[in-house]
Design an enzyme around this catalytic site. Structure first.
Site, PDB file in Angstrom:
ATOM      1  N   ASP A 166       1.255  -0.837   0.118  1.00 51.91           N
ATOM      2  CA  ASP A 166      -0.345  -0.041  -0.479  1.00 51.91           C
ATOM      3  C   ASP A 166       1.068   1.122   0.209  1.00 51.91           C
ATOM      4  O   ASP A 166       0.980   2.538   0.096  1.00 51.91           O
ATOM      5  CB  ASP A 166      -0.985  -0.293   1.177  1.00 51.91           C
ATOM      6  CG  ASP A 166      -2.163  -0.848   0.900  1.00 51.91           C
ATOM      7  OD1 ASP A 166      -2.576  -1.293   0.045  1.00 51.91           O
ATOM      8  OD2 ASP A 166      -3.069  -0.965   2.352  1.00 51.91           O
TER       9      ASP A 166
HETATM   10  C1  BGC Z   1      -2.700  -3.547   4.571  1.00 47.95           C
HETATM   11  C2  BGC Z   1      -2.529  -5.302   3.238  1.00 47.95           C
HETATM   12  C3  BGC Z   1      -1.163  -4.521   2.602  1.00 47.95           C
HETATM   13  C4  BGC Z   1      -0.440  -4.335   3.387  1.00 47.95           C
HETATM   14  C5  BGC Z   1       0.589  -3.669   2.625  1.00 47.95           C
HETATM   15  C6  BGC Z   1      -2.236  -4.105   5.105  1.00 47.95           C
HETATM   16  O1  BGC Z   1      -1.347  -3.163   6.597  1.00 47.95           O
HETATM   17  O2  BGC Z   1      -3.822  -4.538   5.799  1.00 47.95           O
HETATM   18  O3  BGC Z   1      -3.849  -4.791   2.432  1.00 47.95           O
HETATM   19  O4  BGC Z   1      -1.145  -5.207   1.683  1.00 47.95           O
HETATM   20  O5  BGC Z   1      -0.520  -3.241   4.421  1.00 47.95           O
HETATM   21  O6  BGC Z   1       1.276  -2.701   2.737  1.00 47.95           O
END
Ligand code: BGC
Length: 812
Positions: free
Chosen positions: A486
């Protein structure tokens, strides 16, 4: 390294036993399995809600509290001049004995002080919208004890976000009713709400309080509420301000005598035309009925036994016996338990997630499903339909949705280009577990709009197509707002600290930002999709997608390889990310994981080189970091990732979620020793043994992130409980290490083990069958030599499915 311990596992009871209330962080548990949920810390802090931690919060939680878990369900016991709590907090009166046992959907907290033992069992009975708190008080002294008991809960205003925001209104809306031993919370019930809550005790009370200021006192705190300190309830009736519920009971205990009190925190919904029994008086019929079901020790004990049986059945579906306790307890108990919790909550409510921010994640929930589908397949089925219903007609999807409304979350919107692929991942896992292909024919809408329904299979097809229709200059997938990571926001250019990296800009015009993570994910899920199409007789579609998969493999080989590892991405301008040419962050874990799982370029040695590079550059004492070297400065073109200090979160933290990807890559490559050593590094039971103070968070579950080698405190954990790590750890160990893989026509056996592994047995319930599978590794890391099913040799590695009990022997 610090060695202090705060607790230990009790495998026989499937509990983690905390023996010191002053854990380095609240060590919590979850109560409830379907609709009514609670979070509870080892000192009884935490809160409850119905279905949705934002829209139906029942009891209050203050964010960023000091200490973090302040506020909860508290019992105050006044014995002479001493006031204490069974869970030590909030009074923090030193106890003669303290113990908290977190079990499967229940928590038992016990304290002893001056010859009185108080033990509270907390749980949510199956199919009930209520939390039971069974308090047992026992006089272990030789004198008669005259105790004053006060209960305490603080109501919240249903919408937890408003509760923390809109005081100018809230302080005037609070309303309660008191009837016998029940305190009702009915704020906003007079207008559009058709729900209320209650707090009941199955004994006569000698007083109560419902107004917080009156009970606590304006200048006191939860640690010394005035009413308790003075031993006198005020019988206050809340009008606005902050409604609470506190019962007051005088308890006399003869030496050796014990008494039970059943407290019940319940939630009720009424039909619009049945809301009131008299003007302004709530209709309590359903509350009375619910109370009547749980108003004696016998009824409560029965409900508790049913909950324990429920967990027996769930944990009997996959059971391993390896002789390594640390492995067995994670596989048989805690990993599966955490999978259920993440399935229920996605990333919404924990002591790191407020419950008001995120709902259910599209990609998160699909992954969580894979850790849960063997437990209750019908719930996984419903979840797939719910998730797919938030998709857009072009295959893109809402990144998150709210569990109560099941509607896409507009605050975050869509544009995360990995999201669609995960729908294939989840659906294929469901069908392999159940053999239920009929799910593909379910009619599922777009964006929840009636009239837009197409089959679920069509949703899968447009998911794949979404990737193909969004390729960049190297024929690799465009990343959009971000892929799995993200925080890798390649189309968001921000110098404004008031902007959110993930939701402000997503410049699509002219972007060349491509993701190797999505490329690998597309190949893995594409192969699954092709196999599924073949299975259901869609040969043309299979051929069409096979071409796309092949093309993607070629694109990765040509434009995604950096010599010793796979690149991570191309940025907006088409420059390499995760390359030896880069100044920092030369290598990233995500693309190594997905491209090795996809076996891209295995024949040319790429997979082996990539896995070796992970060991060389990413591995450290506590696991594999996300990228290396860590970013030391903010890079405007990369977004949030470089905003984190070195070694934390997406900037070179050990993001446990993605370690299993590389471990699976190792397994597919047959490197059992390496797979195991990576796995054991992030296996909670190993950490539990090694250090509890440093790790800080709960030692019985995985956390999202452990600080990496570049961090200030390598090894310190954060974001426990709600993480995709749970499902991935489960998928890795159950299917790739221990090698028991559900498949369309049976169970595929393909373990990948360290050379030192001894014989082990897995009992696996699968559809209408039950297999007892014994594996004889004989020092091999990979490769099944022979299998017998009920004494008969099996051709290949798939045990063909047939109902009934079977014995399987596997020689490697
Ligand atoms: C989110 C995921 C994401 C991950 C890496 C997590 O907090 O829930 O959807 O893939 O972070 O960024």
């Amino acid at each position: 390294m610090e060695q202090k311990r705060y607790g230990h596992f009790d495998d026989q009871h499937r509990e983690y036993v905390i023996t010191d209330p002053q854990t380095p962080w609240p060590w919590i548990n979850y109560l409830g399995n379907e609709d009514f949920f609670s979070l509870i810390s080892n000192t009884a802090g935490g809160y409850s809600f119905y279905k949705d931690a934002k829209f139906r919060r029942i009891t209050r939680y203050r964010y960023n509290n000091v200490p973090m878990d302040n506020g909860g369900r508290y019992f105050y016991i006044k014995d002479g001049d001493t006031v204490w709590n069974p869970g030590w907090k909030p009074c923090k009166t030193p106890l003669d004995f303290y113990e908290c046992r977190h079990g499967m959907s229940y928590t038992r907290i016990m304290g002893r002080k001056n010859g009185v033992e108080a033990s509270v069992l907390f749980f949510v009975p199956l199919k009930k919208w209520a939390e039971v708190q069974k308090l047992t008080l026992k006089n272990e002294s030789k004198e008669v004890k005259q105790l004053k008991l006060f209960s305490f809960e603080e109501w919240c205003l249903w919408n937890a976000a408003t509760d923390m925001e809109n005081f100018q209104r809230n302080f005037s809306t609070g309303e309660v009713e008191i009837e016998g031993s029940t305190i009702y919370h009915k704020t906003e019930y007079r207008e559009r709400r058709n729900h209320y809550a209650f707090y009941h005790v199955n004994a006569p009370i000698q007083g109560f309080d419902t107004d917080r200021e009156t009970f606590v006192g304006l200048y006191n705190e939860f640690a010394d509420p005035q009413a308790v300190m003075e031993g006198k309830p005020r019988n206050s009736h809340a009008h606005g301000w902050s409604p609470i519920a506190s019962h007051y009971i005088e308890v006399t205990l003869q030496p050796g005598e014990s008494k039970d009190f059943v407290f019940l925190l319940g939630y009720i919904e009424n039909e619009q035309d049945e809301k009131f029994e008299a003007p302004q008086v709530i209709n309590k019929k359903k509350a009375h009925a619910l109370i009547a079901e749980l108003d004696t020790t016998e009824k409560v004990d029965k409900a508790f036994a049913a909950l324990c049986e429920y967990w027996d059945a769930l944990l009997n579906i996959y059971k391993v016996k390896t002789g390594n306790d640390k492995l067995d307890r994670m596989v048989n108990i805690w990993n599966q338990y955490q999978c259920m919790v993440t399935f229920n909550f996605s990333r919404s409510a924990s002591f790191f997630e407020s419950g008001v921010g995120r709902g259910m994640g599209f990609r998160d929930s699909n992954q969580d499903l894979v850790g849960f589908v063997h437990q209750i397949p019908p719930r996984a089925r419903q979840r797939i339909i719910d998730i797919a219903s938030t998709q857009f007609p072009d295959g893109g999807c809402y990144h998150q949705y709210q569990p109560l409304t099941k509607r896409g979350n507009n605050d975050i919107g869509g544009g995360f280009n990995d999201d669609p692929c995960w729908l294939i991942f989840g659906t294929v896992a469901y069908i392999k577990e159940t053999g239920d292909f009929s799910i593909l024919d379910e009619m599922v809408p777009f964006d929840n709009q009636p009239g837009t329904e197409v089959t679920l299979f069509e949703h899968l097809k447009i998911s794949m197509d979404h990737v193909i229709k969004n390729l960049g200059p190297h024929m690799l997938p465009l990343i959009g707002r971000a892929d799995w990571n993200d925080c890798l926001n390649l189309n968001c250019f921000s110098w404004d600290p008031n902007e959110s990296f993930q939701t402000t800009e997503n410049v699509s015009e002219g972007t060349k930002a491509e993701s190797l993570m999505i490329a690998g994910l597309f190949v893995v899920t594409g192969k699954d999709y092709v196999a599924l199409c073949k299975k259901i007789g869609k040969a043309d579609e299979a051929a069409r997608m096979q071409q796309a998969v092949d093309a993607m493999i070629e694109a990765v080989k040509k434009h995604g390889w950096d010599g010793e590892w796979y690149l991570r991405a191309y940025d907006f301008y088409g420059r390499k990310i995760g390359s030896n040419e880069c100044e920092e962050a030369k290598i990233f874990i995500e693309s190594q994981g997905w491209c090795t799982m996809a076996e891209i370029g295995a024949e040319d040695g790429m997979v082996a080189k990539s896995l070796d590079s992970c060991k060389k550059y990413l591995e450290c004492e506590h696991g594999m970091v996300l990228n290396n070297p860590a970013f030391t400065k903010y890079i405007y073109e990369y977004g949030e990732i470089s905003s984190y200090p070195e070694g934390y979160k997406e900037n070179a933290g050990i993001f446990c979620h993605n370690n299993p990807w590389v471990i699976i890559g190792e397994c597919i490559a047959g490197r059992g020793n390496d797979a195991w050593s990576h796995y054991a590094k992030i296996l909670p039971s190993y950490v539990e043994e090694k250090y509890q103070t440093l790790h800080k968070v709960e030692p019985y579950v995985n956390c999202q992130m452990v600080a990496g080698k570049d961090a200030f405190k390598p090894g310190e954990g954060k974001n426990s409980w709600l993480t995709g790590t749970a499902a991935w750890m489960w998928y890795t160990v159950s299917e790739f290490i221990l090698g028991i893989k559900p498949d369309y026509d049976g169970i595929r056996i393909d373990p990948c083990l360290p050379e030192t592994a001894s014989d082990y047995t897995v009992c696996r319930k699968f559809r209408e069958a039950e297999y007892e599978i014994t594996i004889h590794p004989n020092g091999a890391q990979k490769g099944v030599r022979s299998i017998t099913l009920d004494g008969q040799p099996v051709n290949g590695t798939v045990i063909p499915y047939s109902a009934g009990k079977h014995v399987v022997e596997v020689t490697m």
